[in-house]
Design an enzyme around this catalytic site. Structure first.
Site, short mmCIF file in Angstrom:
data_model
loop_
_atom_site.label_atom_id
_atom_site.label_comp_id
_atom_site.label_asym_id
_atom_site.label_seq_id
_atom_site.Cartn_x
_atom_site.Cartn_y
_atom_site.Cartn_z
N ARG A 1 40.07 16.71 14.53
CA ARG A 1 40.33 15.32 14.89
C ARG A 1 41.72 14.86 14.44
O ARG A 1 41.92 13.70 14.06
CB ARG A 1 39.28 14.37 14.31
CG ARG A 1 37.88 14.56 14.84
CD ARG A 1 37.01 13.33 14.52
NE ARG A 1 35.61 13.64 14.66
CZ ARG A 1 34.71 13.48 13.69
NH1 ARG A 1 35.07 13.00 12.51
NH2 ARG A 1 33.44 13.77 13.89
N ARG B 1 41.75 8.13 15.16
CA ARG B 1 41.86 6.73 14.78
C ARG B 1 42.60 6.47 13.47
O ARG B 1 42.97 5.34 13.19
CB ARG B 1 40.47 6.10 14.72
CG ARG B 1 39.82 5.91 16.08
CD ARG B 1 38.40 5.41 15.94
NE ARG B 1 37.52 6.46 15.43
CZ ARG B 1 36.27 6.26 15.02
NH1 ARG B 1 35.77 5.03 15.03
NH2 ARG B 1 35.53 7.25 14.60
N ARG C 1 44.94 3.99 22.57
CA ARG C 1 43.54 3.80 22.96
C ARG C 1 43.32 2.38 23.48
O ARG C 1 42.60 2.16 24.46
CB ARG C 1 42.62 4.09 21.78
CG ARG C 1 41.15 3.89 22.12
CD ARG C 1 40.24 4.50 21.09
NE ARG C 1 38.85 4.11 21.29
CZ ARG C 1 37.83 4.65 20.67
NH1 ARG C 1 38.02 5.62 19.79
NH2 ARG C 1 36.59 4.24 20.90
N ASP D 1 36.56 15.15 24.55
CA ASP D 1 35.31 14.88 23.85
C ASP D 1 34.34 16.01 24.14
O ASP D 1 34.39 16.62 25.22
CB ASP D 1 34.71 13.54 24.31
CG ASP D 1 33.56 13.11 23.42
OD1 ASP D 1 33.82 12.59 22.32
OD2 ASP D 1 32.40 13.31 23.82
N TYR E 1 22.50 15.71 22.09
CA TYR E 1 22.94 14.41 22.60
C TYR E 1 22.24 14.06 23.91
O TYR E 1 21.85 12.90 24.13
CB TYR E 1 24.46 14.42 22.81
CG TYR E 1 25.25 14.21 21.55
CD1 TYR E 1 25.32 12.96 20.94
CD2 TYR E 1 25.97 15.26 20.98
CE1 TYR E 1 26.06 12.77 19.78
CE2 TYR E 1 26.71 15.07 19.82
CZ TYR E 1 26.75 13.82 19.23
OH TYR E 1 27.49 13.63 18.09
#
Length: 356
Positions: free
Chosen positions: A29, A33, A42, A79, A156
């Site tokens: 990652r 963020r 973003r 993703d 998921y």
């Protein structure tokens, strides 16, 4: 398509257990963020999926960390849920709740209705981004492509999002294992096509993230997770344009299975922070390279503490080839970016010393 020659091949060499001048480092990652420039892009994109599906913006955020840190690899910004999204399950992101699916897979009929997506159609935005990123890197460092593991994608898609008790996916696993195997097989076929398409588009290494493998029992992990990752490894393009394409498998919470993982035919195993890397090296011998494995929370500490923790992992691995430094999982959004610079610089400085 012709790409520029690779200038920094430390990571590729380390994954193939070849000598390097210092220990290579990249961070899970690393485009994310914790970087203010990422948050700005973003916001401009309008949403996380919009960012993933815009190849120019995905390329930009992939390159952002390389402008700040002396990293030895870029990793595609995307993703792990692109495959179930391409299967038509209605992926969306809910603020504060993470990914969700409008149409979760809950029964045999749902499984049987799923198709294996053609990456040249429904996932073209990913391969287009790979090619653009590879062009923009201009040979500076290698580009890593990736996918979620079949078990993690199944988790998921059956749960319909994140879960604390895995009620639906483990319920299917135990109550209807045949249906679960059919789902996992379709997902494995999809991952093979997807990763091979990324390799053809320009990815120079690939990684499979098994985020939820560690929630399984020992027997269930081997049957419902590792089996399908091994199936994928056996069908991936391992050479492209005259270059070897290393494959890394990472299971969060998977330390107890590293011997079995090393037998899959992968080139490297990603480690979380729950195992000492020296112990891991002794257990797998010379079969595979190792990636990891600093606890991401270490980056909340002061720089001197971070340096000490980094040096310990490097010393624990010791000299010799086959180590790619990384965190034991993704970097947290609230980390100070300056603390990541401490990690990267310490890895290179101390890694150079122990290899001389």
């Amino acid at each position: 398509m012709k790409f520029a020659p690779l200038q920094n091949d430390r990571m590729i060499k380390a994954l193939l257990r070849l000598p390097t001048d210092t220990t290579p480092v990249w961070i899970m990652r690393q485009a994310g963020r914790y970087l203010p420039e990422y948050r700005e892009i973003r916001k401009k994109a309008g949403g996380f999926l919009d960012l993933c599906k815009n190849k120019e913006l995905a390329c930009e955020v992939t390159l952002q960390p390389l402008r700040r840190f002396d990293l030895d690899a870029a990793i595609l910004f995307s993703d792990i849920l692109t495959i179930p999204d391409a299967m038509g399950l209605g992926l969306y992101f809910s603020e504060g709740d993470g990914p969700k699916f409008e149409r979760p897979v809950r029964c045999e009929r749902d499984v049987d209705q799923l198709g294996v997506p053609d990456p040249s159609e429904t996932l073209r935005y990913v391969t287009d981004a790979v090619t653009l990123i590879r062009q923009e890197l201009n040979g500076k460092v290698p580009l890593i492509g990736f996918s979620g593991s079949p078990w993690t994608l199944a988790t998921y898609t059956v749960e319909g999002g994140s879960s604390k008790d895995y009620r639906y996916v483990k319920g299917m696993l135990y109550e209807n294992p045949a249906a679960m195997h059919r789902l996992l097989d379709k997902l494995a076929q999809s991952v093979v096509l997807y990763l091979n398409a990324q390799i053809e588009a320009g990815a120079q290494a690939v990684m499979i993230f098994d985020t939820w493998g560690g929630v399984l029992s020992p027997e269930a992990y081997l049957e419902f997770s590792l089996k399908y990752m091994q199936q994928i490894v056996s069908q991936l393009k391992r050479n492209h344009d005259g270059q070897r394409i290393p494959v890394t498998l990472f299971t969060k919470g998977g330390a107890q299975w590293i011997e079995a993982t090393a037998d899959t035919g992968c080139d490297a195993i990603g480690l979380d922070w729950t195992i000492n890397i020296n112990e891991a090296r002794q257990r797998v011998g010379n079969k595979v390279a190792l990636q990891g494995n600093l606890d991401p929370c270490t980056l909340y500490a002061l720089p001197d503490t971070i340096r000490t923790a980094v040096k310990k992992i490097l010393a624990d691995f010791g000299s010799g080839p086959g180590h790619v430094f990384n965190l034991g999982h993704g970097i947290h959004p609230s980390i100070n970016p300056d603390h990541l610079k401490v990690v990267v610089d310490t890895v290179h400085e101390y890694g150079y010393k122990i290899r001389q």
